[in-house]
Scaffold this active site. Structure first.
Site, PDB file in Angstrom:
ATOM      1  CB  SER A 175      -0.905   0.013   1.233  1.00 30.18           C
ATOM      2  OG  SER A 175      -1.544   1.282   1.372  1.00 30.18           O
ATOM      3  CE1 TYR A 188      -3.987  -2.508   4.998  1.00 35.43           C
ATOM      4  CE2 TYR A 188      -3.163  -0.344   4.349  1.00 35.43           C
ATOM      5  CZ  TYR A 188      -3.585  -1.614   4.016  1.00 35.43           C
ATOM      6  OH  TYR A 188      -3.610  -1.997   2.697  1.00 35.43           O
TER       7      TYR A 188
END
Length: 302
Positions: A175, A188
Site C-alpha cells: 500500500s 495498517y
C-alpha cells in the site's frame, strides 16, 4: 584526496552512470512478458477484493492452476467457482496466514494435492481503522500477524522449492500507506511499512538467484470493502482505484519482472516530496488534501 579514494569515487560514479543508462534503455524498450501457461499461482486473501480479481486475472492470462487461501470458505468457494467457470483449474483451502503452523501444514497439503507453487501472491490484509488509544490490543496484534508476519510464513513455506527449481516469483500487494501514513490506520500503516521493508530485503537477497524474482505493488486507496467509508477531500483528483485495474497492473508487473510498482504512478511524488519538504509543510498538505481526516468516516471490513 589521495589517489586510491579518488579512483574509487570515479569508479562509483561510472557505475552509477552505467546503471542509470541501462535503466533508461530498459524503460524505453518494450519488456518481454513471462509466459504463464505452466505457472501454479497461490493467492492469499483470495476470496474477495483485490484477491478475487487477481485470481481471475491470472487465469485470464493463462496460468495453469490458481490456488486460493483465505479465512472465509464461502468467499473462497465463490471465487473458485468464478475462475472455474472461465475454464481454468482452481482450488481453495481455508488458511489463516497469521497462524504459522497452519500455513506450513496447508503448504504441505497444497504440494501433495496440486503441486509446486511457482508464483506466490501475498495479498491477505486487515485494517482495524482506529487511533492507537482507541485500538483493541488483540486487533493490533491481528494486523501485524496477518499483514506482516503472514508473509514470513508463506514465503518460508514456498520460496525454498522455487530456489531449487530456479523458477518462481514472490508478489506482495502492499500500500502507498507504507510510505505515507495517515491517522486512524496506525495498525495498517505500521504493518505495511514492515511489509515493504521485508520485500525490499527479500528482493535484494534474491538478486543472485536465477529464475526467482519479486514484485511489490503499492496502490493508492482501492475501492473495496476493506476501506469502505474512507474519504479524501478531492475525489475527482484522487479517485479510488478499481480492484480489477490493480489486479491487471500487478499481473503485468510480475510478467515483466518489475520490482516496485506505484499505483497510480503519481504516487511517486509522495516519495519525492517527503525527501526534501519540511514536516510542517507536509502536514499542511495532508490537512488541505483531507488525508489528515480521511479515516473519520471509515466503516470498512476488518
Amino acid at each position: 584526496m589521495t589517489v586510491k579514494p579518488l579512483c574509487a569515487l570515479v569508479l562509483l560514479c561510472l557505475q552509477i552512470a552505467y546503471c542509470v543508462i541501462k535503466a533508461g534503455v530498459c524503460f524505453l524498450l518494450p519488456s518481454k512478458r513471462k509466459d504463464l501457461s505452466g505457472e501454479v499461482v497461490l493467492i492469499t486473501g483470495g476470496g474477495r477484493g483485490i484477491g478475487r480479481h487477481l485470481a481471475k486475472e491470472f487465469a485470464k492470462q493463462g496460468a495453469k492452476k490458481v490456488i486460493l487461501w483465505g479465512r472465509t470458505e464461502k468467499c473462497l468457494k465463490e471465487t473458485c467457482e468464478e475462475v472455474t467457470l472461465g475454464g481454468s483449474e482452481c482450488h481453495y483451502f481455508v488458511c489463516d496466514v497469521a497462524n504459522r503452523e497452519e500455513v506450513y501444514r496447508q503448504a504441505m497439503v497444497v504440494r501433495e494435492k496440486v503441486g509446486d507453487i511457482t508464483i506466490l501472491v501475498n495479498n491477505a490484509a486487515v485494517v482495524h481503522g482506529k487511533s492507537l488509544i482507541d485500538s483493541d490490543d488483540d486487533a493490533l496484534l491481528k494486523s501485524q500477524h496477518i499483514n506482516t508476519l503472514g508473509q514470513f510464513w508463506t514465503t518460508k513455506a514456498f520460496l525454498p522449492r522455487m530456489l531449487e527449481l530456479r523458477r518462481g516469483h514472490v508478489v506482495c500487494i502492499n500500500s502507498i500507506l507504507s510510505l505515507s501514513s495517515i491517522p486512524g490506520a496506525i495498525d495498517y500503516c505500521t504493518s505495511k511499512a514492515s511489509s515493504l521493508a521485508f520485500m525490499e530485503s527479500l528482493t535484494l537477497g534474491l538478486l543472485d538467484c536465477p529464475g526467482v524474482a519479486c514484485t511489490t505493488v503499492l496502490p493508492f486507496h482501492t475501492n473495496t470493502e476493506m476501506f469502505q467509508g474512507m474519504r479524501v477531500r478531492f475525489p475527482q483528483l484522487f479517485p479510488p482505484l478499481k480492484p480489477e485495474m490493480v489486479a491487471q497492473r500487478t499481473v503485468d508487473a510480475m510478467r515483466t519482472n518489475t520490482a516496485f510498482v506505484y499505483l497510480p504512478w503519481t504516487m511517486r511524488m509522495l516519495v519525492l516530496l517527503k525527501s526534501f519538504m519540511p514536516q510542517h509543510a507536509l502536514e499542511e498538505i495532508y490537512k488541505f488534501s483531507g488525508t489528515y481526516s480521511c479515516m473519520n468516516t471509515f466503516k470498512g471490513r476488518t
